[in-house]
Structure formats: structure tokens, C-alpha cells
Motif scaffolding. Structure first.
Motif, short mmCIF file in Angstrom:
data_model
loop_
_atom_site.label_atom_id
_atom_site.label_comp_id
_atom_site.label_asym_id
_atom_site.label_seq_id
_atom_site.Cartn_x
_atom_site.Cartn_y
_atom_site.Cartn_z
N ARG A 167 27.04 -8.11 16.13
CA ARG A 167 26.45 -8.51 17.41
C ARG A 167 25.59 -7.37 17.93
O ARG A 167 26.08 -6.38 18.42
N ARG B 274 19.13 -15.21 29.41
CA ARG B 274 19.58 -14.46 28.25
C ARG B 274 19.60 -12.97 28.60
O ARG B 274 19.02 -12.54 29.59
N MET C 227 22.01 -6.96 20.31
CA MET C 227 21.16 -7.76 21.18
C MET C 227 20.29 -6.85 22.03
O MET C 227 20.62 -5.70 22.31
#
Length: 460
Positions: free
Chosen positions: A193, A132, A195
């Protein structure tokens, strides 16, 4: 301190406030008085880059010159030739093809441009390691195919979310995690989005490879704002002169009630009616302007020549880069940028390459080696065309002058420049012995070759 001294100090402070610059202790706040922002944020810098032509040229011309050609990653440093012929190893060809597929160098050039505007930019590395974004990177399988994508990010999209505050840590004071937001930096609209990104997957592109670097636009920001004021004020002045709205002066003996009756409106609506009449007159719909008891005048705006006011902040903005003014704004009065300006600009960008761009690229190469994307045991070298190298036309002109000198010295029997030196001046490799043998029409070995066969004798 007695009462008289206290009263005197208070009076001095009051006068200093009323007349700054004429009394002791008074300071002139140029930022407040001239409308300059005291703190430059990313939004201000980004808008200046988007909306100001000089700021846009300062950034883009620097990038276009620095990245005038794309570099090549080589296994070792060499002159690019072996035995007089150009040679590319299989690994170098594989790197070149893969980097072309990823548009690797173009993405890095984009990050370089973003860093000049915002002070720093991020290069997000998307790997095919099944990890990730917030996970550290150990090994990336697949070699060069392990690089999935290169993503440049503005400073307004990438921020440090966590710092290493452990004094015993080797990475003390460095980021432990980044926050990436794909919101449009111009509109601020997010696409939901956001992250976390581990530092292994981020390369910070800036002058000092940290998020604390300054923007290229910051030293000349005040001059850029001054240019906007001069340009905007000049445009507004010309617009007002062209618009030439009349100023209606009412005579002291004019009867407002009679004027309203003549216009067919109530006395309270006469101002609105006059506005409509002036608007229609400016559009050319009406041939006359009813001015009972009034006189129409125009207020012209006297505009001084803006060249002298424009030159000073333009030179200040160019000096902050630094870039020659003629190169920044293009040709002026039919003159081309001088050779000295062009050479200085090329040397400036060569220095920028060596001190800023190449170290970041090589740090990225070392990271690729550590992740197993590139093989170990190589002396990696970045081959990049010299910006200060003469053009082919200049090289040919130089070789022509060398040949002309040889021609003039022919009667003395002295050869000043050899053919190899002339070839080197053009950038050609020296001729090999085989080439010399093939190109010499007077070589005795040619006479030793058998004569060509006669077709008639062959038929018999």
C-alpha cells in the motif's frame, strides 16, 4: 617552485599521513577514527532509539513530560470559571467527546515522539469528504464527525514526492504532494500500500513544521555510540573472564604422533579432538583434561572501572536534549532528583510546549476551521495544565504555613493572610456570599428562622 621545495612538500604530506596531528596540514578525522557515521539516516536514528536505553529514555521522557496531561480546546481564553463555578460549553463538550473517541491527543503525542526520533513526522487526516488521498480538500461535511481517523507516520514512511518549483507561486518551495508507504519501518516489509497524499490531508509535525528539521538524537548521537561501546566492551570482557577458555601451550619436545595415538585419532585430526575435549571440559562433562606434552593457561581480561568512562558521554547525551542526568537515568545511589532539576525539566518542557507543540496544534485547528469541521468566529484557545504548578501536597503545605503565621501573629491583633488568600494558595475559588452565609454558624439570620415544630403538638 624548485625541485627541492617539491620534494619537501611531498615528504611533509607523507609524514602527515603516517603521523596525523603532528605535522602542519594534518587533520584528525574523529568520525573515521572513532567509528562514528558521518551522515545520519533515518534507519540509524530509528535503530538507536529502539536498541539504546539512554536514547529511548531521552525521547520517551520528553514526551511523557510534555504530554503529562491532555489539553482542552476552548472557544475562548478564560480562567476556566464563571461566577466561581467550573463551566464547559456545549461545543467544548462535543469537541472533548469527539476527540476522546478519535484518541486525538494520544495520536498527536505519538507523532511528537516520532518527530523527535526522525526529525519530522506526519499526521495523516482521514476525512469523510468522499475525496481520495491525493485530492485537495474543499469542505468536510458533518462537522466533527467528518474526521474519520488520525494516522501518525514516521519520517521513513512519508516523503515529499513533488515540490512546488514555480517562483511565481505563493507556495514556492513547499511540497505539492507526499508519498506515503505503509511499510514497517523496522523490517522494511511493505504491505503493497503506497499512495500519494495531498498536503491538505497531511500535517508535518516538526520543530519548524517542515521535513528539514533535525532529530533530537542527532546532537548526542556520538555520545550514545560511545556509551554502547563502553557497555558492550565491559560486557564482553566479563564474558571472556567468565568463560575462561584455556590456552594450550605445546612443549617443544612433545610428540604429536604419540598424543594422537593416545587420543585415538589421526594426527591430522588432533586439533579438532582437542577442541571437543576443551568444550566438554568447560561444560563439566569430563573431570579431566588430557594434556600430554601440553600446559593449560587462561588469559584474563583486566577491566578498569567503567564509571568514569561512562559519566562523560552520559552527560554529553543528557546535555544535548537538555535533560538533567538524574531525571534521565533515574535515582542514583539512593538519591532522588533534586527539586532544582525537576523544576528545570518542567520549565524546559513548558518552553517546548509553547514554542513547538502548541503552534502545530493551533495550525491544525485553523485547518479544521477552513474545512468547516469547526465553526468560524471563535477565538480558539488551548487550555493545558501548567507543568511548573505546585502539587496539591505542596499547596497544602504552603497554606499550612500561612495559617501558622496567622496563629503566631494573633496576639498582635494583625491578620497577615486572609482566608481568601489561603484558599487561593490551595487553588480554591473564593467563597460566594451564599457560601459565606451558609457556612457562618454565628450569623444572626439563623436566629430569625422559626423553631422546629413539636411532633406532639402536630398530632394534637
Amino acid at each position: 617552485m624548485n625541485a627541492l621545495t617539491t620534494i619537501g612538500n611531498a615528504a611533509t604530506r607523507s609524514l602527515a599521513t603516517m603521523f596525523p596531528g603532528f605535522f602542519v596540514g594534518a587533520k584528525h578525522n574523529t568520525y573515521r577514527d572513532f567509528g562514528y557515521p558521518e551522515t545520519l539516516t533515518f534507519d540509524l536514528l530509528y535503530k538507536m532509539y529502539l536498541r539504546n536505553g539512554i536514547a529511548h529514555a531521552m525521547v520517551n521522557k520528553t514526551i511523557l513530560k510534555t504530554w503529562e496531561s491532555m489539553p482542552y480546546l476552548l472557544e475562548k481564553e478564560r480562567d476556566g470559571s464563571e461566577n466561581g463555578t467550573k463551566k464547559e460549553t456545549a461545543l467544548e463538550r462535543e469537541i472533548r467527546v469527539r476527540f476522546d473517541d478519535l484518541r486525538f491527543w494520544a495520536r498527536l503525542a505519538d507523532a511528537d515522539r516520532m518527530a523527535l526520533v526522525g526529525g519530522y513526522a506526519g499526521v495523516l487526516l482521514s476525512f469523510r469528504d468522499n475525496g481520495r488521498w491525493q485530492d485537495p480538500v474543499d469542505r468536510v461535511p458533518g462537522g466533527l464527525d467528518g474526521i474519520a481517523k488520525i494516522i501518525p507516520a514516521w519520517a521513513g514512511q512519508l516523503e515529499v514526492s513533488e515540490w512546488d518549483t514555480d517562483p511565481q507561486s505563493e507556495t514556492y518551495g513547499e511540497p505539492k504532494m507526499y508519498q506515503f508507504n505503509e511499510a514497517n519501518v523496522e523490517t522494511g516489509k511493505a504491505n503493497n500500500r503506497q499512495m500519494l497524499v495531498h498536503p491538505d490531508r497531511v500535517v508535518i509535525w516538526s520543530r519548524d513544521e517542515t521535513v528539514h528539521s533535525d532529530s533530537m538524537l542527532e546532537p548526542g548521537y556520538n555520545d550514545l555510540m560511545t556509551l554502547e561501546k563502553i557497555s558492550g566492551a565491559g560486557g564482553e570482557g566479563f564474558w571472556k573472564n567468565a568463560k575462561s577458555a584455556p590456552v594450550l601451550e605445546v612443549d617443544k619436545e612433545a610428540k604429536i604422533a604419540d598424543m594422537a595415538k593416545a587420543m585415538g585419532v589421526a594426527q591430522t585430526d588432533i586439533a579438532d579432538k582437542m577442541n571437543e575435549q576443551v568444550a566438554d571440559w568447560q561444560k563439566g562433562f569430563d573431570q579431566l583434561l588430557m594434556l600430554q606434552g601440553m600446559s593449560a593457561k587462561t588469559l584474563g581480561v583486566t577491566l578498569p572501572s567503567p564509571e568514569h568512562f561512562w559519566a562523560a558521554p552520559l552527560q554529553g547525551a543528557a546535555a544535548s536534549v537538555p535533560i538533567p542526568v538524574k531525571i534521565l537515568v533515574g535515582n542514583q545511589i539512593g538519591e532522588r532528583a533534586s527539586t532544582e532539576d525537576a523544576n528545570e525539566w518542567a520549565q524546559t518542557n513548558m518552553s517546548r510546549r509553547a514554542n513547538e507543540v502548541v503552534p502545530i496544534i493551533m495550525a491544525m485547528v485553523k485547518r479544521f476551521v477552513r474545512f468547516g469541521i469547526l465553526p468560524t468566529g471563535k477565538d480558539w484557545y488551548l487550555d493545558w495544565a501548567d507543568l511548573t504548578e505546585a502539587s496539591m501536597g505542596e499547596k497544602i503545605e504552603r497554606a499550612d504555613k500561612m495559617a501558622d503565621v496567622n496563629q503566631k501573629m494573633k496576639d498582635s491583633g494583625e491578620v497577615v493572610f486572609t482566608s481568601e488568600e489561603i484558599r487561593f494558595a490551595v487553588g480554591y475559588e473564593p467563597l460566594s456570599e451564599a457560601d459565606k452565609f451558609r457556612d457562618d454558624p454565628n450569623d444572626d439570620a439563623i436566629d430569625a428562622l422559626p423553631p422546629p415544630s413539636d411532633p406532639a403538638e402536630d398530632a394534637a
